[in-house]
Design an enzyme around this catalytic site. Structure first.
Site, short mmCIF file in Angstrom:
data_model
loop_
_atom_site.label_atom_id
_atom_site.label_comp_id
_atom_site.label_asym_id
_atom_site.label_seq_id
_atom_site.Cartn_x
_atom_site.Cartn_y
_atom_site.Cartn_z
N ASP A 45 31.70 37.00 65.75
CA ASP A 45 31.76 36.66 67.17
C ASP A 45 33.19 36.38 67.62
O ASP A 45 33.49 35.30 68.14
CB ASP A 45 30.86 35.45 67.44
CG ASP A 45 30.49 35.29 68.91
OD1 ASP A 45 30.31 36.32 69.58
OD2 ASP A 45 30.39 34.14 69.36
N ASN A 73 34.20 37.14 71.56
CA ASN A 73 33.54 35.83 71.45
C ASN A 73 32.57 35.61 72.60
O ASN A 73 32.89 35.80 73.76
CB ASN A 73 34.58 34.71 71.42
CG ASN A 73 33.93 33.36 71.22
OD1 ASN A 73 33.84 32.57 72.15
ND2 ASN A 73 33.46 33.08 70.02
N ARG A 81 23.11 35.81 67.27
CA ARG A 81 21.75 35.84 66.70
C ARG A 81 20.90 36.88 67.40
O ARG A 81 20.11 37.59 66.76
CB ARG A 81 21.11 34.45 66.81
CG ARG A 81 21.67 33.43 65.83
CD ARG A 81 21.10 32.06 66.12
NE ARG A 81 21.59 31.05 65.19
CZ ARG A 81 21.49 29.73 65.40
NH1 ARG A 81 20.92 29.29 66.51
NH2 ARG A 81 21.94 28.88 64.50
N ASP A 99 28.30 28.94 57.60
CA ASP A 99 28.85 27.78 56.88
C ASP A 99 27.97 27.38 55.70
O ASP A 99 28.42 26.66 54.81
CB ASP A 99 28.94 26.56 57.81
CG ASP A 99 29.65 26.86 59.11
OD1 ASP A 99 30.49 27.77 59.11
OD2 ASP A 99 29.36 26.18 60.11
N ARG A 131 26.98 16.13 54.72
CA ARG A 131 26.38 15.77 56.00
C ARG A 131 24.92 15.39 55.76
O ARG A 131 24.35 15.67 54.70
CB ARG A 131 26.46 16.91 57.01
CG ARG A 131 25.69 18.15 56.62
CD ARG A 131 25.70 19.20 57.72
NE ARG A 131 24.96 18.74 58.89
CZ ARG A 131 24.80 19.49 60.00
NH1 ARG A 131 25.35 20.68 60.08
NH2 ARG A 131 24.10 19.04 61.01
N GLU A 182 19.48 25.47 71.82
CA GLU A 182 18.86 26.78 71.96
C GLU A 182 17.98 27.11 70.75
O GLU A 182 16.94 27.77 70.86
CB GLU A 182 19.91 27.87 72.16
CG GLU A 182 20.75 28.23 70.95
CD GLU A 182 21.71 27.14 70.50
OE1 GLU A 182 21.96 27.04 69.28
OE2 GLU A 182 22.21 26.39 71.36
N ASP A 183 18.37 26.62 69.58
CA ASP A 183 17.55 26.87 68.39
C ASP A 183 16.25 26.08 68.44
O ASP A 183 15.21 26.56 67.99
CB ASP A 183 18.34 26.58 67.11
CG ASP A 183 19.04 25.23 67.13
OD1 ASP A 183 19.05 24.57 68.20
OD2 ASP A 183 19.59 24.84 66.09
N ARG A 211 31.17 20.85 57.74
CA ARG A 211 32.55 21.34 57.73
C ARG A 211 33.52 20.19 57.93
O ARG A 211 33.24 19.25 58.67
CB ARG A 211 32.75 22.39 58.83
CG ARG A 211 31.97 23.66 58.58
CD ARG A 211 32.19 24.69 59.66
NE ARG A 211 33.58 25.13 59.76
CZ ARG A 211 33.94 26.36 60.11
NH1 ARG A 211 33.03 27.27 60.40
NH2 ARG A 211 35.22 26.69 60.20
N HIS A 216 31.85 22.23 64.55
CA HIS A 216 30.40 22.27 64.70
C HIS A 216 30.09 22.29 66.18
O HIS A 216 30.41 21.36 66.91
CB HIS A 216 29.74 21.04 64.06
CG HIS A 216 29.76 21.08 62.57
ND1 HIS A 216 29.01 21.96 61.84
CD2 HIS A 216 30.45 20.33 61.67
CE1 HIS A 216 29.22 21.76 60.55
NE2 HIS A 216 30.08 20.78 60.42
#
Length: 409
Positions: A45, A73, A81, A99, A131, A182-183, A211, A216
């Site tokens: 992207d 981008n 996706r 990642d 994390r 959105e996910d 990361r 993120h």
């Protein structure tokens, strides 16, 4: 390109993904699912760190059929996706973040589960690397999980195995106008409209990597984006689930995970203008979806904060947030013939817009390190017997005699 249909298309949207992308792709190559049974569609992207070049090098040497798309981008994960989904040929699709990485048996186990159970979504156990990661939904492997009673509604990230027939039939795509959440919208729709959800909990399928460069997407952006996300998810739930206990069970997720963090102790440091704007944005959501049944599914401090917002009482909300910020532990009291348990947060028993019922413990609470269970619903007779036993102990301590007939109930 092979004419046979792969079991899985692994869709990887990548932006500035180096060096994490290296391990990500290695984990796909290391799968116990044979290379001929999967394909990769990778979308760069608009990266400037060598991500696109590395993807093309990988595609040239791997045994896995790999297609690389390089584009300008798009500003978020949804665009890549959607491009990958449009090119996918597999019976299933898995959205792998660049990642992160797979456990070696992940795809084989998840495909086997989906085929055996006939379900349209398969969740594989996720653990965090540098994390946190949700844990409550990984207690047991389940061929068909109940969306309303289980905790799968609290894991709405896109890193799951989706049956592609479902996505094609419903014309499902990630909402490119949403910049966060959105996910969650995509996954909840698949939960609600698909033919069941399976959980693979006895093997770590997915490693969620934190990361160290701060890149993120979910950590960035205005608070307005969170309200957009909550609004969209609540509307989706209301569209597909009629009012009642099932809708209430699902509404807990956008309220507690998306909306309430905007009204945490951090609000104390924000300007009056931001506070008022947040109250204005939240009020119509609560007016539309708040119910007594939903209230009883929440912890006391969650319920109190949402009630303050629903009633437009920023002053009471700030008092509760100061109490939380100071890490005070609420006192516990029992009231009524049934001995219901209440937590004494600010304005308890004052007859404000916060009724006594708002302070009642109705789900398991954690206060500090102490677990407070939901009190059992005792019969009146049982409660009276408990009171009489307490009275007898008090009488004995005072040197008084209490006849046996006095405590027969």
């Amino acid at each position: 390109m092979s004419n046979s249909t792969p079991d899985v298309t692994v869709v990887i949207g990548a932006y500035e993904a180096m060096p994490y992308l290296i391990r990500c792709l290695e984990s796909v190559e290391a799968q116990t699912l044979p290379a001929g049974r999967m394909e990769i569609v990778a979308v760069d992207d608009g990266s400037t760190d060598g991500t696109g070049e590395y993807l093309e090098e990988f595609a040239a040497r791997t045994a896995i059929e790999t297609r690389v798309v390089r584009q300008a981008n798009s500003g978020g994960p949804s665009g890549p996706r959607n491009v990958g989904l449009g090119l996918a040929r597999g019976r299933y699709v898995f959205f792998l973040d660049a990642d992160d990485y797979f456990g070696e048996e992940a795809l084989e186990r998840m495909v086997a589960m989906g085929d055996r159970a006939g379900t349209d979504v398969v969740l594989g156990k996720v653990v965090g690397v540098n994390r946190g990661a949700a844990k409550s939904m990984w207690k047991e492997t389940v061929e068909r999980a109940d969306l309303y009673s289980s905790n799968i509604k609290f894991t709405l990230s896109a890193q799951k195995l989706f049956r592609r027939d479902l996505l094609v039939r419903l014309g499902m795509r990630f909402d490119e106008e949403l910049r966060t959440g959105e996910d969650a919208l995509f996954t909840m729709e698949a939960y609600l409209r698909g033919n069941g959800v399976s959980v693979v909990a006895d093997y770590t399928c997915y490693y969620l990597v934190g990361r160290d460069d701060g890149k993120h997407v979910t950590k960035s952006g205005s608070y307005l984006l969170r309200f957009d996300s909550a609004r969209a998810l609540m509307k989706l739930i209301a569209t597909h689930v009629p009012p009642g206990p099932k809708r209430d069970a699902l509404m807990v997720r956008p309220l507690v995970i998306t909306l309430l963090p905007q009204f945490g102790p951090g609000l104390l440091r924000q300007s009056d203008e931001v506070r008022q704007r947040k109250m204005e944005l939240a009020a119509p959501l609560l007016e539309a979806y708040w119910t007594p049944g939903l209230a009883r599914r929440l912890k006391v401090q969650e319920r109190l904060r949402l009630l303050c917002i629903a009633e437009g009482r920023l002053d009471l909300l700030l008092d509760i947030l100061r109490f939380m910020h100071e890490k005070k532990k609420p006192r516990q009291v029992r009231k009524g013939l049934r001995g219901r348990l209440y937590l004494v947060y600010p304005h308890f028993g004052e007859g404000t817009v916060l009724p006594l019922s708002a302070y009642e413990v109705t789900v398991t609470e954690w206060i500090g390190r102490k677990r407070i269970e939901v009190p059992g619903r005792q019969s009146t007779a049982a409660f009276l017997r408990r009171l009489v036993r307490k009275a007898r102990r008090t009488a004995r301590a005072a040197g008084l005699h209490m006849p046996r007939s006095a405590h027969r109930a």
